[in-house]
Design a protein around this motif. Structure first.
Motif, PDB file in Angstrom:
ATOM      1  N   ARG A 200       0.803  -1.206   0.260  1.00  0.00           N
ATOM      2  CA  ARG A 200       0.009   0.060   0.027  1.00  0.00           C
ATOM      3  C   ARG A 200       0.939   1.025   0.132  1.00  0.00           C
ATOM      4  N   VAL A 201       1.699   1.065   0.850  1.00  0.00           N
ATOM      5  CA  VAL A 201       2.827   2.461   0.909  1.00  0.00           C
ATOM      6  C   VAL A 201       3.458   2.596  -0.631  1.00  0.00           C
ATOM      7  N   LYS A 202       3.823   1.280  -1.372  1.00  0.00           N
ATOM      8  CA  LYS A 202       4.350   1.476  -2.453  1.00  0.00           C
ATOM      9  C   LYS A 202       3.510   1.984  -3.461  1.00  0.00           C
ATOM     10  N   LEU A 203       2.205   1.780  -3.280  1.00  0.00           N
ATOM     11  CA  LEU A 203       1.139   2.529  -4.254  1.00  0.00           C
ATOM     12  C   LEU A 203       0.998   3.764  -4.007  1.00  0.00           C
ATOM     13  N   THR A 204       0.902   4.309  -2.772  1.00  0.00           N
ATOM     14  CA  THR A 204       1.024   5.620  -2.575  1.00  0.00           C
ATOM     15  C   THR A 204       1.914   6.283  -2.979  1.00  0.00           C
ATOM     16  N   ARG A 205       3.130   5.900  -2.921  1.00  0.00           N
ATOM     17  CA  ARG A 205       4.455   6.483  -3.437  1.00  0.00           C
ATOM     18  C   ARG A 205       4.247   6.647  -4.933  1.00  0.00           C
ATOM     19  N   GLN A 247      -3.145  15.335   1.097  1.00  0.00           N
ATOM     20  CA  GLN A 247      -3.448  14.109   1.551  1.00  0.00           C
ATOM     21  C   GLN A 247      -4.691  13.726   1.332  1.00  0.00           C
ATOM     22  N   LYS A 248      -5.501  14.997   1.188  1.00  0.00           N
ATOM     23  CA  LYS A 248      -6.993  14.787   0.966  1.00  0.00           C
ATOM     24  C   LYS A 248      -7.448  14.117  -0.340  1.00  0.00           C
ATOM     25  N   SER A 249      -6.321  14.436  -1.177  1.00  0.00           N
ATOM     26  CA  SER A 249      -6.538  14.012  -2.714  1.00  0.00           C
ATOM     27  C   SER A 249      -5.585  12.691  -3.027  1.00  0.00           C
ATOM     28  N   SER A 250      -6.180  11.468  -2.503  1.00  0.00           N
ATOM     29  CA  SER A 250      -5.214  10.261  -2.502  1.00  0.00           C
ATOM     30  C   SER A 250      -5.698   9.450  -3.506  1.00  0.00           C
ATOM     31  N   TRP A 251      -4.888   8.323  -3.640  1.00  0.00           N
ATOM     32  CA  TRP A 251      -5.245   7.346  -4.944  1.00  0.00           C
ATOM     33  C   TRP A 251      -6.451   6.711  -4.864  1.00  0.00           C
TER      34      TRP A 251
END
Length: 531
Positions: A200-205, A247-251
Motif C-alpha cells: 500500500r505504501v508503494k502504491l501511494t508513493r 493528503q485529501k486527494s489520495s489514490w
C-alpha cells in the motif's frame, strides 16, 4: 423484529394493515400498488426520515392520499365541517424484545403493545392562521402542510429519537446507490483484502510520483509559462496547472477499478446492479435488524438473478427481510409462503397454501406464478395451441386480444391446474380454466375441481361431448370439414384425415386458425370461458 404495520392516508394507502413474517416478506402487486411505499413507510417509522432528511423537512401535500385530499377540499367548498387529514404510520414491534418504554395504547388499534408511530397533523400552535386561511375555500387546492407538524412517538405517547428504537433498518435500492461511492468502496475492499501494508505504501508513493511528474512534462511546462503571463482581474498571483498532491486527494479517489479491461462505469447494467446491491449488503446489513430490498431482479438474467438471490438470502440470515419484486424466480426460490399480495387495504398471504403446492412452485421456477397473482383476470389452458385458440376466441368476442384487456392467458399442464387454483382461491382474482374432457364426462371432470369452484371467482370449462376428447375434434365439430379445410388451406375429403393432420400439427394449425381472416365457430365451452 416488526410484527405489523398500519398506514393511514400515506401515498397510495388510505387505510392499510399488514402482518409481517418474522423472517422473509416478499411484497408483490401491480404497478402503483404500494410495494415501495411499504418499504418507505417502514424506514420512515424507524428513522423519522424520508429520502435521508427529517420528514418535517420533506413534508409535502403530495404525500397525502389523493382521495383523502379530495374529500377534505370538497367538504371545505361545500361548507361542511372539514377535518384536516392526518398521515399516520404505525409499526408494531415484538413485545418480547422491545423496551418497556415503547409499550402503550397510543395506536389506532388501541391495544397495549410495543411500537412506534409517525403522525403528521395540524399544529395547534398554527390553528388561528389555519382558520384564517380556509375562510376562502376557493384558494385551498392542496393540504396546507405549512400548518402541520410531525410527531415521532412511542405507543406510550412519549417522543422518541433514533436511539429509542431497538430495530434498525437498511434500505437497499440499486437505482438510488451512487455508482462512484460504490466504486470507491469496492476498490478499497479489494485493496484491504489483497495488499500488504508495504505494498500500500508503494502504491501511494508511485501515485504521488506520477502526479509530481505531471508538472515536469514538457508540454505542461510550456502551458504553464503561457498561463503565467495571462492577465487576470481576479488575482495578482500567477496561474499554473498542476495536480493536487495533498493528503485529501489520495489514490483511493482517483484510481478506477476495471472489469475485463473496462472501467467500472462502462460495464453492463446487470453487473453494476448486482455489485451495488452486494456492496450495500456488505456495507449496511451487518448492524441492521431489518433489510429492505427494492426489486433486485432489475437488469439481470435468470442465472445471474439466481446467484444474487442466494447471496441475499445468505447475507441476511437471522434478519427480517422485505423484498419487493415482479419476478417469479425470486418468489419461487425464496418461498411462495412468504408472498404478500398487496391490495388497497391489506396484504394477503399465501402461506395458507397446501404444503405440496408451495413445494411445487418453489421447485418449478419456470412456471410464471406471478402472472396469476398479478393479473386480475386469467384464463388457464393446457398448452400453446389452446392458448392461441382462446386468444382468437377472445378477440372475436371482445374486439381485442386478452392482454390488451388486462386478461392473461396462461399455459398450464397436467395437475398444475389445481396448484394455480389454490392460489386463485386466496387472491380472489377471476380465473377461468379451459381444458379437454379426455374422453370423460364433463361433469366428472368438473367434480375434480369442486373444492375450487365453490369460490365465485373460479370457473372450469370443459367440452360436453366426451366423444370429442380434445381441442382439435371440438374445433372440427364446430366448423365442419369444408370450413376447416378452407381455414387451414387443405383439401381433405374425410374428417378423419383432417383430424389426423390437425393432431399431428397442433401448434401450426392453431397458429393458422389464430391468423385466419375467415369466420370461425368456437366450441361452446371456449365461448363461455372468454365471455
Amino acid at each position: 423484529m416488526l410484527s405489523k404495520i398500519i398506514i393511514q392516508n400515506y401515498r397510495t394507502f388510505r387505510n392499510f394493515k399488514l402482518d409481517f413474517d418474522p423472517k422473509m416478506n416478499i411484497l408483490v402487486g401491480d404497478n402503483d400498488a404500494g410495494k415501495s411505499t411499504i418499504l418507505e413507510a417502514i424506514s420512515l417509522a424507524l428513522t423519522g426520515r424520508l429520502r435521508g432528511r427529517l420528514l418535517a423537512q420533506e413534508l409535502s401535500p403530495y404525500l397525502f392520499h389523493q382521495e383523502a385530499t379530495a374529500e377534505y377540499i370538497a367538504a371545505l367548498r361545500e361548507g361542511r365541517e372539514a377535518r384536516p387529514p392526518e398521515i399516520i404510520v404505525e409499526l408494531f414491534l415484538d413485545s418480547k424484545t422491545a423496551p418497556a418504554e415503547l409499550m402503550g395504547t397510543n395506536n389506532l388499534l388501541r391495544v397495549n403493545e410495543s411500537g412506534v408511530r409517525i403522525r403528521v397533523a395540524l399544529n395547534p400552535d398554527y390553528e388561528p392562521e389555519y382558520k384564517e386561511f380556509i375562510k376562502d375555500p376557493t384558494q385551498v387546492r392542496l393540504i396546507p402542510t405549512e400548518y402541520y407538524r410531525v410527531d415521532w412517538l412511542a405507543f406510550s405517547g412519549n417522543g422518541i429519537t433514533f436511539r429509542s428504537i431497538p430495530a434498525t433498518a437498511s434500505l437497499i435500492d440499486a437505482s438510488n446507490i451512487h455508482l462512484q461511492s460504490g466504486v470507491d468502496y469496492y476498490l478499497n475492499g479489494i485493496i484491504n483484502s489483497h495488499l500488504a501494508p508495504d505494498e500500500r505504501v508503494k502504491l501511494t508513493r508511485a501515485y504521488r510520483s506520477l502526479r509530481e511528474n505531471f508538472a515536469a512534462d514538457d508540454s505542461i511546462v510550456k502551458i504553464n509559462e503561457k498561463l503565467r503571463g495571462a492577465p487576470s482581474d481576479v488575482s495578482d498571483r500567477e496561474l499554473t496547472l498542476g495536480i493536487d498532491v495533498s493528503q485529501k486527494s489520495s489514490w483511493e479517489s482517483s484510481i478506477v477499478p476495471h472489469l475485463d479491461e473496462l472501467p467500472f462505469q462502462y460495464v453492463g447494467k446487470g453487473e453494476q446492479s448486482t455489485l451495488k446491491i452486494l456492496l450495500a449488503l456488505n456495507k449496511k446489513v451487518e448492524d441492521a435488524h431489518i433489510v429492505l430490498v427494492e426489486e433486485p431482479e432489475n437488469h439481470l438474467s435468470f442465472s445471474n438473478l439466481g446467484k444474487l438471490v442466494k447471496k441475499i438470502s445468505d447475507k441476511c440470515d437471522g434478519k427480517q427481510v422485505f423484498i419487493t419484486t415482479h419476478s417469479s424466480y425470486v418468489l419461487n426460490k425464496l418461498g411462495l409462503e412468504k408472498l404478500v399480495l398487496l391490495s388497497a387495504t391489506e396484504g394477503f398471504r399465501l402461506d395458507s397454501l397446501p404444503a405440496d403446492t408451495q413445494d411445487y412452485f418453489r421447485k418449478l421456477s419456470g412456471y410464471d406464478t406471478l402472472r396469476l397473482v398479478l393479473a386480475r383476470r386469467s384464463i388457464l389452458v393446457e398448452g400453446p395451441s389452446d392458448e392461441l385458440i382462446v386468444q382468437r376466441a377472445y378477440r372475436d368476442l371482445h374486439g381485442c386480444l386478452p392482454i390488451e384487456d388486462g386478461v392473461d392467458v396462461i399455459s398450464v399442464r397436467g395437475l398444475a391446474f389445481r396448484r394455480f387454483l389454490d392460489i386463485a382461491s386466496l387472491t380472489g382474482n377471476v380465473v377461468a380454466v379451459v381444458r379437454d374432457n379426455d374422453g370423460t364426462e364433463a361433469a366428472e371432470v368438473q367434480r375434480k375441481y369442486a373444492a375450487h369452484t365453490v369460490f365465485p371467482n373460479i370457473s372450469v370449462h370443459v367440452g360436453q361431448d366426451k366423444t370429442y376428447k380434445t381441442l382439435e375434434p371440438q374445433l372440427l365439430k364446430a366448423n365442419g370439414l369444408i370450413a376447416m379445410n378452407a381455414i387451414l388451406g387443405e383439401n381433405f375429403t374425410s374428417e378423419a384425415d383432417l383430424l389426423e393432420h390437425m393432431e399431428d400439427r397442433k401448434t401450426t394449425c392453431a397458429l393458422m386458425i389464430f391468423s385466419s381472416d375467415q369466420t370461425i365457430n368456437m366450441p361452446e365451452y371456449i365461448r363461455d370461458a372468454v365471455a
